[in-house]
Design a protein around this motif. Structure first.
Motif, PDB file in Angstrom:
ATOM      1  N   GLU A  19      10.979 -50.163 -31.030  1.00 54.35           N
ATOM      2  CA  GLU A  19      12.394 -49.869 -31.263  1.00 54.35           C
ATOM      3  C   GLU A  19      13.174 -50.152 -29.983  1.00 54.35           C
ATOM      4  O   GLU A  19      13.135 -49.365 -29.041  1.00 54.35           O
ATOM      5  CB  GLU A  19      12.576 -48.415 -31.699  1.00 54.35           C
ATOM      6  N   ARG A  34       6.071 -55.177 -33.654  1.00 51.18           N
ATOM      7  CA  ARG A  34       4.975 -54.235 -33.525  1.00 51.18           C
ATOM      8  C   ARG A  34       3.690 -54.982 -33.214  1.00 51.18           C
ATOM      9  O   ARG A  34       3.364 -55.995 -33.829  1.00 51.18           O
ATOM     10  CB  ARG A  34       4.777 -53.410 -34.799  1.00 51.18           C
ATOM     11  N   ALA A  88       8.776 -51.387 -24.723  1.00 54.44           N
ATOM     12  CA  ALA A  88       9.736 -50.460 -25.323  1.00 54.44           C
ATOM     13  C   ALA A  88       9.997 -49.226 -24.478  1.00 54.44           C
ATOM     14  O   ALA A  88      10.837 -48.400 -24.838  1.00 54.44           O
ATOM     15  CB  ALA A  88       9.261 -50.042 -26.714  1.00 54.44           C
ATOM     16  N   GLY A 141      12.238 -56.668 -31.099  1.00 55.46           N
ATOM     17  CA  GLY A 141      10.940 -56.013 -31.031  1.00 55.46           C
ATOM     18  C   GLY A 141      10.002 -56.428 -32.142  1.00 55.46           C
ATOM     19  O   GLY A 141      10.428 -56.687 -33.273  1.00 55.46           O
ATOM     20  N   ASN A 150       5.514 -49.164 -30.758  1.00 51.81           N
ATOM     21  CA  ASN A 150       6.762 -48.631 -31.319  1.00 51.81           C
ATOM     22  C   ASN A 150       7.918 -49.484 -30.808  1.00 51.81           C
ATOM     23  O   ASN A 150       8.571 -49.132 -29.825  1.00 51.81           O
ATOM     24  CB  ASN A 150       6.952 -47.158 -30.915  1.00 51.81           C
ATOM     25  N   ALA A 155      16.962 -51.943 -28.277  1.00 57.67           N
ATOM     26  CA  ALA A 155      18.353 -52.282 -28.564  1.00 57.67           C
ATOM     27  C   ALA A 155      18.613 -53.754 -28.285  1.00 57.67           C
ATOM     28  O   ALA A 155      17.981 -54.362 -27.415  1.00 57.67           O
ATOM     29  CB  ALA A 155      19.275 -51.404 -27.721  1.00 57.67           C
TER      30      ALA A 155
END
Length: 249
Positions: free
Chosen positions: A41, A50, A15, A48, A39, A43
Motif C-alpha cells: 500500500e 504484492r 512500503a 505497488g 503489503n 501513495a
C-alpha cells in the motif's frame, strides 16, 4: 535533482522504513518507481505490487508486472529482509532456512527475474541493502549477521559477473537505523528507553541512523552520476565501522 529522469526503478520491501524512503527519494528525483512488498500500500506516484521474495513464482510474476507497468527496469534496490536475534543456539533450523531464504536467496530471485530488463538498460544499477552486521561482531545477531555477510559476498560476486553487461552492483551497510523493525525490537525490550540509548551509544556519532540517510546513500550508488562505482559497500553507520573514539565522559 533530476538524475533519475526517464529511469525505471524497482524497490523491494518498499512500503515502509528504508525501502519507502528510497522509493520516495528516487521518485522525487525523476524515476518511475514500483514497490514490491508483502503489503504494497503506497501513495502515488509510487505503484505497488504484492510479492513474497521467498516464493519464486510470486517474484517472477511481480517483477514481470512491474516491468510491464514501468516499461522496463533500470534500477533494482534489493531491500526486502527480515531480522533475527540470539546467539548460535537461539534459532532452530527452520528459522535459519527462513531468514536465509528471504535475506539472501530472495535477493537472488529478484535479481534473476530483473536481469533481462537490466541488460537492456543503458544505466543499469543494482543496490543491495546489507548491514554493519556483515563486518562487525554484533552481540546476539548470529543468524542475521550470517545472512548479511552473504549479501556482502554476493554483491561483490555479482558486480564482477555483470561487468560486461554494464550493470553496476553495490550495497549499503547501515548501522542501527530508526525504522519500524527496530522500533518493534525496542518495544519488546524490558526497558525500551535504555535499549535505545545503548544502541545509539555504540555508534560513534551517538545516535541512530535515519531511513532518509540510508536512502540517500542508495540513491548515490544507483544514480547514473556514479557510473564508475561498482563492487562497493558503503557504510552508513555513524562511524561504527572505521572509528574508534575515546569513551565519552
Amino acid at each position: 535533482m533530476t538524475d533519475f529522469e526517464g529511469l525505471r526503478a524497482l524497490v523491494t520491501g518498499g512500503a515502509s522504513g528504508i525501502g519507502l524512503a528510497t522509493a520516495g527519494l528516487l521518485a522525487a528525483r525523476g524515476a518511475q518507481v514500483a514497490v514490491l512488498d508483502l503489503n504494497p500500500e503506497v501513495a502515488a506516484p509510487l505503484v505497488g505490487f504484492r510479492c513474497d521474495v521467498s516464493v519464486g513464482a510470486e517474484v517472477d510474476e511481480a517483477v514481470g508486472a512491474a516491468a510491464e507497468r514501468l516499461g522496463g527496469i533500470d534500477v533494482l534496490v534489493n531491500n526486502a529482509g527480515i531480522g533475527a536475534q540470539g546467539d548460535v543456539t537461539a534459532n532452530g533450523d527452520d528459522e535459519w532456512h527462513r531468514v536465509l531464504d528471504v535475506n539472501v536467496v530472495g535477493m537472488a530471485r529478484v535479481t534473476r527475474a530483473a536481469l533481462p530488463h537490466l541488460r537492456r538498460s543503458s544505466a543499469a544499477a543494482v543496490v543491495n541493502t546489507c548491514s554493519i552486521a556483515a563486518w562487525q561482531g554484533l552481540p546476539n545477531r548470529v543468524l542475521y549477521s550470517a545472512s548479511k555477510g552473504a549479501v556482502l559476498a554476493m554483491t561483490l560476486a555479482m558486480a564482477t559477473d555483470h561487468l560486461d553487461d554494464d550493470i553496476r552492483v553495490n550495497c549499503v551497510c547501515p548501522g542501527t537505523a530508526d525504522t519500524p523493525w527496530v522500533g518493534r525490537l525496542l518495544d519488546a525490550a524490558a526497558d525500551p528507553a535504555a535499549e535505545r540509548a545503548a544502541l545509539a551509544a555504540r555508534q560513534p556519532m551517538g545516535r541512530l541512523v535515519t531511513a532518509d540517510e540510508v536512502a540517500n546513500a542508495i540513491a548515490y550508488l544507483a544514480s547514473p552520476l556514479s557510473s564508475s562505482t561498482t563492487g562497493t559497500a558503503l557504510a552508513v553507520d555513524g562511524g561504527m565501522y572505521g572509528l574508534r573514539p575515546r569513551p565519552r565522559t
